[in-house]
Design a protein around this motif. Sequence first.
Motif, PDB file in Angstrom:
ATOM      1  N   VAL A   1       0.808  -1.221   0.000  1.00 46.68           N
ATOM      2  CA  VAL A   1       0.000   0.000   0.000  1.00 46.68           C
ATOM      3  C   VAL A   1       0.845   1.277   0.000  1.00 46.68           C
ATOM      4  CG1 VAL A   1      -0.434  -0.228   2.474  1.00 46.68           C
ATOM      5  CG2 VAL A   1      -1.911   1.203   1.130  1.00 46.68           C
ATOM      6  N   THR A   2       1.971   1.274   0.715  1.00 52.24           N
ATOM      7  CA  THR A   2       2.781   2.506   0.730  1.00 52.24           C
ATOM      8  C   THR A   2       3.441   2.732  -0.630  1.00 52.24           C
ATOM      9  OG1 THR A   2       4.699   1.335   1.643  1.00 52.24           O
ATOM     10  CG2 THR A   2       3.272   2.458   3.201  1.00 52.24           C
ATOM     11  N   VAL A   3       3.764   1.642  -1.332  1.00 53.33           N
ATOM     12  CA  VAL A   3       4.383   1.749  -2.652  1.00 53.33           C
ATOM     13  C   VAL A   3       3.306   2.065  -3.693  1.00 53.33           C
ATOM     14  CG1 VAL A   3       5.802   0.561  -4.347  1.00 53.33           C
ATOM     15  CG2 VAL A   3       6.176   0.147  -1.924  1.00 53.33           C
ATOM     16  N   GLN A   4       2.122   1.484  -3.508  1.00 55.03           N
ATOM     17  CA  GLN A   4       0.997   1.763  -4.391  1.00 55.03           C
ATOM     18  C   GLN A   4       0.715   3.261  -4.460  1.00 55.03           C
ATOM     19  OE1 GLN A   4      -2.898  -0.430  -4.688  1.00 55.03           O
ATOM     20  NE2 GLN A   4      -3.501   1.104  -3.203  1.00 55.03           N
ATOM     21  N   ALA A   5       0.753   3.909  -3.308  1.00 55.60           N
ATOM     22  CA  ALA A   5       0.490   5.346  -3.268  1.00 55.60           C
ATOM     23  C   ALA A   5       1.523   6.098  -4.102  1.00 55.60           C
ATOM     24  CB  ALA A   5       0.503   5.841  -1.811  1.00 55.60           C
ATOM     25  N   GLN A   6       2.789   5.662  -4.031  1.00 53.04           N
ATOM     26  CA  GLN A   6       3.841   6.318  -4.827  1.00 53.04           C
ATOM     27  C   GLN A   6       3.578   6.154  -6.324  1.00 53.04           C
ATOM     28  OE1 GLN A   6       7.459   4.328  -3.756  1.00 53.04           O
ATOM     29  NE2 GLN A   6       7.246   4.737  -1.581  1.00 53.04           N
TER      30      GLN A   6
END
Lengths: 318, 330
Positions: free
Chosen positions: B189-194
């Motif tokens: 999820v944190t990478v998805q946001a990027q």
Amino acid sequence: MSAEPVLRAVNLHKTYRGGLLSKAGAVRAVSGVSLELHAGETLGIVGESGCGKSTLARMLVGLEKPDSGEVTFRGRPFPARDVRRSVQMVFQDPLTSLNPRMTVQDLVSEPLQVHRLANGAPARRARVGELLDLVGLDPDRMNRFPHEFSGGQRQRIGIARALATEPDVIVCDEPVSALDMSVQAQVVNLLAELQRTLGVALVFIAHDLAVVRHVSHRVGVMYLGRVAEIGPATKVYGTPAHPYTSALLSAAPVPRPSLRGRKRIMLGGDPPSPVAPPPGCRFHTRCWKATAECSTQEPALEPVDDHFAACHHATRPA
Amino acid sequence: MSDTVLEVRDLQVTFTASGRLLPAVRGVDLVIERGQTLALLGESGSGKSVTAKAIMGLLDHPGVQVGSRVARLGEHDLLTMSAERRRALRGNDMTMVFQDALSALNPVLSIGDQLGELFRIHVGATRAEARARSIEMLELVGIPAPGKRIDDYPHQFSGGMRQRILIAMAVALEPDLIIADEPTTALDVTVQAQILELIERLRRELGTAVLLITHDLGVAAEVSDRVAVMYAGRIVETGDVYELFERPAHPYTRALLGAIPDLERPASELRAIPGQPPSPSSLPAGCAFAPRCDRVTALCTGTRPELTLLDGGSDRAVACHHTKELLDVG
């Protein structure tokens, strides 16, 4: 809530070593996790891939032996037979976790046979019917094979199998991640209802923050093999103390376009590899609050307000 | 010049499997304007990925019939185009970002070779030029130290970085249209946001149109301008993202929004949708959602509702006999 937890994990460690010819180092999947599960409650565990949540699940049910630390059920350790019977598991992918050549009746009655819970074929058959009914499947279909069922129904078979031994604890590892979004709610509601009616305690592991919040009384957030924050769901989600929890919540996409303009915390980079976790606080390489202390001193899990966080700069209520 | 980048009318895709016809896409219309992001939202088996592949021209093999009334990419008519011309169009004018970056990249070629190949084949750049442009592209998508990493191989990058490389390849030749097929589903999820932020930034800076294929309501709500909801091979509702999420006009859209937990508004019980999506081999006669719908009437099971424009909405269309009542109830 009773004082004595049903399931207790103390300082669990698990490291997977590479093979003889492997050049990669050992994967430190779980490094020092302790938690308690009380009767009838749901403990949610969230974290990104590689944070050790599935390894933790497997140690909690005794499928994996911790390198050090101990899991006890009402004070007794694995692998006593009655302990194993009392702690069951539901897996992510029901198609690969159910033997394709066994009928639903065989699948659900297998734990009954292993634990000698019903005497004779007719009694077992009757019990399988009861269990299927409990999870919302038609008992008339017990002679069919797993592939004849849809994804959501297969997950119900997995749940019926876990319920067969009348466990006190069910550990669910990503139980709805493989399901279509219109079917996820059916399984989430079923688990919640079973908990209400049977009083079983659940460990609910998932990467979907919203689902975990929905089902859990308490939530633990894991990062690279350790618990970053743990406490009542309303506290962890409402007033997160650990910066990683804040970032995770902030990054989750929200199905409401009107919230698009909200302020978001953007983490840089990817989670580091569990082969070589950073020294000190494992989150310091991506943390905007990090100071010199964070890269050398590993923070301990300490009480903040009503919950616990492992951070030198934990957000404390004013 | 017209601002319509992609126009597809009445797209049909039928697979033949052991003598049986499986209609995967049954009359889909899509229009995307320059600089716009359209999210094609659906569950597995709804036909959203097949739609994307058909538009890209990647379903050109026996056992698959693809047909449509109109298929235009800017000035180009995709229907009359030779396979040769269409191949040149892919990469130049429309590109695709796949879900799984590790299997979409060639494991035995360095990143520089794979990115550089685009410039060498499509614009006839020399090796040195191609290398310089590739480094620029890696920089654009936020790969740290691109000059050093250009000779690395896909397995040396993390999942998020690999997805950035795929995006670099997709935008390298400044296409008019990028089709992103579940670009963040395999990511944390944190990478998805990027990655979503990156796609959004590139769309703004380059004015590219984006067709975003996703099953995630949250992802669609975060980045799209318009949304088309697919169910059983058809679009059941389409419209502006704000209107569609705030006032869903199809019972399926409404049910989906009620069935997923909302982080901001935890409810006590999720409104589960009974049953499961129909299989393409046994589609119901009338409305495909009728067997699971709480507003079903005899009309629904007998007659399939057409996708009809709603009054007052900005280009809102819904395929449901009961939209009026649904919207009146609020």
